[in-house]
Design an enzyme around this catalytic site. Sequence first.
Site, short mmCIF file in Angstrom:
data_model
loop_
_atom_site.label_atom_id
_atom_site.label_comp_id
_atom_site.label_asym_id
_atom_site.label_seq_id
_atom_site.Cartn_x
_atom_site.Cartn_y
_atom_site.Cartn_z
N LYS A 1 0.85 -1.20 0.00
CA LYS A 1 0.00 0.00 0.00
C LYS A 1 0.88 1.25 0.00
CE LYS A 1 -4.00 -2.20 0.49
NZ LYS A 1 -3.62 -3.37 -0.34
N ASP A 2 0.31 2.36 -0.42
CA ASP A 2 1.04 3.63 -0.48
C ASP A 2 1.67 3.97 0.87
OD1 ASP A 2 -1.32 3.81 -2.51
OD2 ASP A 2 0.13 5.27 -3.20
#
Length: 415
Positions: free
Chosen positions: A82-83
């Site tokens: 994920k970011d």
Amino acid sequence: MDYREFFSQFKHLSEKPGIGGKIKVFPEDFIVVEEPLPQIFKGKRYAIFLLKKRNWDTMAVIKEIAKRAGISHREIGFAGTKDKHAVTYQYISVPAEIKEKVDAIQIRDVELRFVSYGKFIKLGHLIGNRFMIIVRNVGVNAFERTKEIIRELREKGGFPNYFGYQRFGEKRVVNHIIGKLLLQGKFEEAARLFLGYADGSMEGDEARRNFWETGNVERALEEFPRFLRYERTLLYTYRKTRSWRRAFLSLPMPILRIFIHSYQSYLFNLYLSRRIEELPLNEPLVGDIVVQVKGGIPYRDRTYRVTETNINFVREKIRTGQAMVSGPLFGFSVRKAKGLPGELEEEILEEEGITLETFKKLPKPMAEPGGRRELLIRPMGLIYGYLSEKGMCFRFFLPKGVYATSLLREIMKDH
């Protein structure tokens, strides 16, 4: 070259002016909630936790949890990265016998909540992700412009499904070039780029520049900061073996595969951009490979070819959202298009000086079979509006492997 300059080569599908603005000004401006596969909750050997992280890289936080729990990070399963500069929610699996240990872990900007018992979570064990994103500093009439762009894209069949800048490196946009050099067997050139390229804004850039100019391995081992552990692994192995090929093979396989996947992604983006210029995206052509869609989710392993006999049938499937035209993720066994789409695929390979066989010549664990990926994507549940003085807020759901930043790129036109 930063990612904006890099991405400027890929065409927008929308022709209307964007709203401008900035994303990720604060981590809370970019919220991601993972939608897992229900199957992960079946079983008893693993404890499933919901991991909430803020400003943490997924792999870094997994390693930190593993360290504190006294296990290898390989024993922790997760469905996807994920970011970093965001607030994200995702599921992880840990061996059931250390549930209490993990329950007691406290890490800054990290929350762990036990959900249930289940199975080991592997990469890809998710349906998709829900997003809530704030775009700050938007231009005038941002709401009306957004409405026009979305209407235009709906008429054209969806948003272009580009791989996002995260795939290539946000500051050091070189992953795809390193991948191509590895494919070509140019290990020394790949090493020089991996070790020596500096963008001028990161710690360790001076050491990188020194290596770029001198190629001095001993000096690099003295100067490279400790946190550049993969670079240091490469240097140590080269010093020991005097082989850049062996040095690369000493890196963890997921890292090596990042380079190859990045180059595949670059070729896909090139194909999609050229197709926007030359051929329709939402209209099947004879020779196209089409991906099946169910409930808005593309099933990339279920494909069929468009022929003169079935083209009207396929056209109707696309119109009703049950199929999408695909582009190539080049690899040694990719299902190739024919006709005009096939010619475009061949042109890109020829221009790059690459053949499909090249993907087979890699050391076995790195060899890439390839696949297909839909050219357009339709975000589900898309709603948007002004958020007081902050800017515009967007909420939507995307299937796995689809980048929210690519969707917003069409609306913002910032790169």
